[in-house]
Write a protein that holds these residues in place. Structure first.
Motif, PDB file in Angstrom:
ATOM      1  N   ALA A 192      13.963  27.412 -12.478  1.00 15.33           N
ATOM      2  CA  ALA A 192      12.768  28.199 -12.803  1.00 15.33           C
ATOM      3  C   ALA A 192      11.816  28.238 -11.613  1.00 15.33           C
ATOM      4  O   ALA A 192      11.227  29.284 -11.319  1.00 15.33           O
ATOM      5  N   LEU A 193      11.697  27.121 -10.923  1.00 16.46           N
ATOM      6  CA  LEU A 193      10.829  27.089  -9.743  1.00 16.46           C
ATOM      7  C   LEU A 193      11.386  27.987  -8.642  1.00 16.46           C
ATOM      8  O   LEU A 193      10.628  28.705  -7.979  1.00 16.46           O
TER       9      LEU A 193
ATOM     10  N   LEU B 249       5.622  34.168  -7.064  1.00 18.03           N
ATOM     11  CA  LEU B 249       4.633  33.446  -7.865  1.00 18.03           C
ATOM     12  C   LEU B 249       4.301  32.105  -7.221  1.00 18.03           C
ATOM     13  O   LEU B 249       3.180  31.618  -7.341  1.00 18.03           O
ATOM     14  N   LEU B 250       5.284  31.515  -6.593  1.00 16.31           N
ATOM     15  CA  LEU B 250       5.084  30.299  -5.816  1.00 16.31           C
ATOM     16  C   LEU B 250       5.285  30.658  -4.349  1.00 16.31           C
ATOM     17  O   LEU B 250       6.185  31.432  -4.029  1.00 16.31           O
ATOM     18  N   PRO B 251       4.470  30.094  -3.493  1.00 14.57           N
ATOM     19  CA  PRO B 251       4.673  30.371  -2.072  1.00 14.57           C
ATOM     20  C   PRO B 251       6.015  29.806  -1.618  1.00 14.57           C
ATOM     21  O   PRO B 251       6.554  28.891  -2.253  1.00 14.57           O
ATOM     22  N   GLY B 252       6.565  30.360  -0.558  1.00 16.84           N
ATOM     23  CA  GLY B 252       7.825  29.856  -0.031  1.00 16.84           C
ATOM     24  C   GLY B 252       7.730  28.374   0.270  1.00 16.84           C
ATOM     25  O   GLY B 252       6.765  27.912   0.885  1.00 16.84           O
TER      26      GLY B 252
ATOM     27  N   VAL C  50       1.703  26.170 -10.981  1.00 15.47           N
ATOM     28  CA  VAL C  50       2.701  26.330 -12.045  1.00 15.47           C
ATOM     29  C   VAL C  50       2.031  26.210 -13.411  1.00 15.47           C
ATOM     30  O   VAL C  50       2.364  26.953 -14.340  1.00 15.47           O
ATOM     31  N   ALA C  51       1.063  25.301 -13.544  1.00 18.28           N
ATOM     32  CA  ALA C  51       0.332  25.175 -14.816  1.00 18.28           C
ATOM     33  C   ALA C  51      -0.377  26.484 -15.150  1.00 18.28           C
ATOM     34  O   ALA C  51      -0.377  26.926 -16.308  1.00 18.28           O
ATOM     35  N   LEU C  52      -0.967  27.129 -14.155  1.00 16.77           N
ATOM     36  CA  LEU C  52      -1.621  28.419 -14.367  1.00 16.77           C
ATOM     37  C   LEU C  52      -0.605  29.481 -14.781  1.00 16.77           C
ATOM     38  O   LEU C  52      -0.840  30.250 -15.716  1.00 16.77           O
ATOM     39  N   ILE C  53       0.540  29.506 -14.118  1.00 17.50           N
ATOM     40  CA  ILE C  53       1.592  30.470 -14.452  1.00 17.50           C
ATOM     41  C   ILE C  53       2.042  30.273 -15.898  1.00 17.50           C
ATOM     42  O   ILE C  53       2.153  31.235 -16.664  1.00 17.50           O
ATOM     43  N   ARG C  54       2.267  29.030 -16.283  1.00 21.41           N
ATOM     44  CA  ARG C  54       2.732  28.745 -17.652  1.00 21.41           C
ATOM     45  C   ARG C  54       1.678  29.123 -18.690  1.00 21.41           C
ATOM     46  O   ARG C  54       2.001  29.664 -19.743  1.00 21.41           O
TER      47      ARG C  54
ATOM     48  N   THR D 137       2.463  39.334 -18.192  1.00 26.17           N
ATOM     49  CA  THR D 137       3.763  39.559 -17.578  1.00 26.17           C
ATOM     50  C   THR D 137       3.811  38.832 -16.234  1.00 26.17           C
ATOM     51  O   THR D 137       2.765  38.515 -15.649  1.00 26.17           O
ATOM     52  N   LEU D 138       5.008  38.622 -15.743  1.00 27.62           N
ATOM     53  CA  LEU D 138       5.150  37.989 -14.434  1.00 27.62           C
ATOM     54  C   LEU D 138       4.543  38.864 -13.344  1.00 27.62           C
ATOM     55  O   LEU D 138       3.949  38.361 -12.390  1.00 27.62           O
ATOM     56  N   ALA D 139       4.651  40.175 -13.491  1.00 25.64           N
ATOM     57  CA  ALA D 139       4.044  41.089 -12.506  1.00 25.64           C
ATOM     58  C   ALA D 139       2.525  40.957 -12.508  1.00 25.64           C
ATOM     59  O   ALA D 139       1.895  40.966 -11.446  1.00 25.64           O
ATOM     60  N   GLU D 140       1.929  40.849 -13.706  1.00 26.94           N
ATOM     61  CA  GLU D 140       0.477  40.670 -13.779  1.00 26.94           C
ATOM     62  C   GLU D 140       0.062  39.359 -13.131  1.00 26.94           C
ATOM     63  O   GLU D 140      -0.919  39.304 -12.384  1.00 26.94           O
ATOM     64  N   ILE D 141       0.819  38.313 -13.404  1.00 27.75           N
ATOM     65  CA  ILE D 141       0.503  37.006 -12.833  1.00 27.75           C
ATOM     66  C   ILE D 141       0.647  37.051 -11.312  1.00 27.75           C
ATOM     67  O   ILE D 141      -0.205  36.541 -10.588  1.00 27.75           O
ATOM     68  N   ARG D 142       1.697  37.693 -10.837  1.00 25.89           N
ATOM     69  CA  ARG D 142       1.895  37.806  -9.388  1.00 25.89           C
ATOM     70  C   ARG D 142       0.712  38.519  -8.750  1.00 25.89           C
ATOM     71  O   ARG D 142       0.218  38.118  -7.701  1.00 25.89           O
ATOM     72  N   GLY D 143       0.219  39.574  -9.401  1.00 25.44           N
ATOM     73  CA  GLY D 143      -0.947  40.282  -8.884  1.00 25.44           C
ATOM     74  C   GLY D 143      -2.171  39.400  -8.799  1.00 25.44           C
ATOM     75  O   GLY D 143      -2.952  39.497  -7.856  1.00 25.44           O
ATOM     76  N   LEU D 144      -2.328  38.524  -9.772  1.00 24.37           N
ATOM     77  CA  LEU D 144      -3.476  37.615  -9.769  1.00 24.37           C
ATOM     78  C   LEU D 144      -3.359  36.544  -8.694  1.00 24.37           C
ATOM     79  O   LEU D 144      -4.366  36.082  -8.166  1.00 24.37           O
ATOM     80  N   LEU D 145      -2.132  36.156  -8.386  1.00 15.16           N
ATOM     81  CA  LEU D 145      -1.907  35.083  -7.429  1.00 15.16           C
ATOM     82  C   LEU D 145      -1.668  35.575  -6.010  1.00 15.16           C
ATOM     83  O   LEU D 145      -1.567  34.774  -5.090  1.00 15.16           O
ATOM     84  N   ASP D 146      -1.583  36.885  -5.835  1.00 16.76           N
ATOM     85  CA  ASP D 146      -1.305  37.463  -4.521  1.00 16.76           C
ATOM     86  C   ASP D 146      -2.440  37.125  -3.559  1.00 16.76           C
ATOM     87  O   ASP D 146      -3.591  37.470  -3.817  1.00 16.76           O
ATOM     88  N   PRO D 147      -2.128  36.470  -2.438  1.00 14.09           N
ATOM     89  CA  PRO D 147      -3.191  36.089  -1.497  1.00 14.09           C
ATOM     90  C   PRO D 147      -3.905  37.301  -0.889  1.00 14.09           C
ATOM     91  O   PRO D 147      -5.047  37.189  -0.454  1.00 14.09           O
ATOM     92  N   ASP D 148      -3.274  38.470  -0.897  1.00 13.42           N
ATOM     93  CA  ASP D 148      -3.919  39.666  -0.355  1.00 13.42           C
ATOM     94  C   ASP D 148      -4.990  40.218  -1.288  1.00 13.42           C
ATOM     95  O   ASP D 148      -5.776  41.063  -0.902  1.00 13.42           O
TER      96      ASP D 148
END
Length: 137
Positions: A19-20, A28-31, A49-53, A61-72
């Motif tokens: 999962a990670l 969702l997680l940085p490299g 990961v706690a925030l993602i969960r 959605t994972l896409a929404e979460i990715r948008g929130l976590l995107d450093p840009d």
């Protein structure tokens, strides 16, 4: 900075290592950095990961979460989070109401005690007056 091996991070957050790796592949997680061929994340990844969960459990959605976590988008992340959360609250309220009704139905079945699923009035949609469980008629 302290780093966690993938197995240790997985254990701490209650997920499988796969999962990670999946979260990493989605951004969702940085490299992770590599040490001896093993993925290593900073200890701060545990909080991420706690925030993602939490967001997943809330229905994001994972896409929404990715948008929130995107450093840009960190400058607009607060506004974006507010907009997403505002839209999500009515959905959560609906889910809570559905669960409340389901809980009441299960409690009614326990109270009835008939355990005759073929003829139970509660399960067939009949009114309480038509129900023939113990103490009901």
């Amino acid at each position: 900075m302290r780093y966690l091996a993938i197995g240790e991070l997985a254990r701490r957050v209650g997920l499988r290592a796969s999962a990670l790796r999946y979260y990493e592949s989605l951004g969702l997680l940085p490299g992770a950095r590599r040490e001896g061929g093993r993925r290593m994340w900073p200890a701060t990844a545990e909080r991420r990961v706690a925030l993602i969960r939490m967001a997943r459990r809330a229905g994001f959605t994972l896409a929404e979460i990715r948008g929130l976590l995107d450093p840009d988008t960190t400058t607009g992340a607060s506004r974006q989070w507010r907009a997403l959360a505002t839209r999500k609250l009515p959905e959560l309220d609906t889910a809570i109401e559905e669960l409340r009704l389901l809980r009441a139905a299960v409690a009614d079945c326990l109270e009835c005690g008939c355990m005759n699923f073929a003829s139970c009035g509660l399960l067939s949609g009949a009114s309480d007056g038509d129900h023939q469980g113990p103490g009901r008629g």
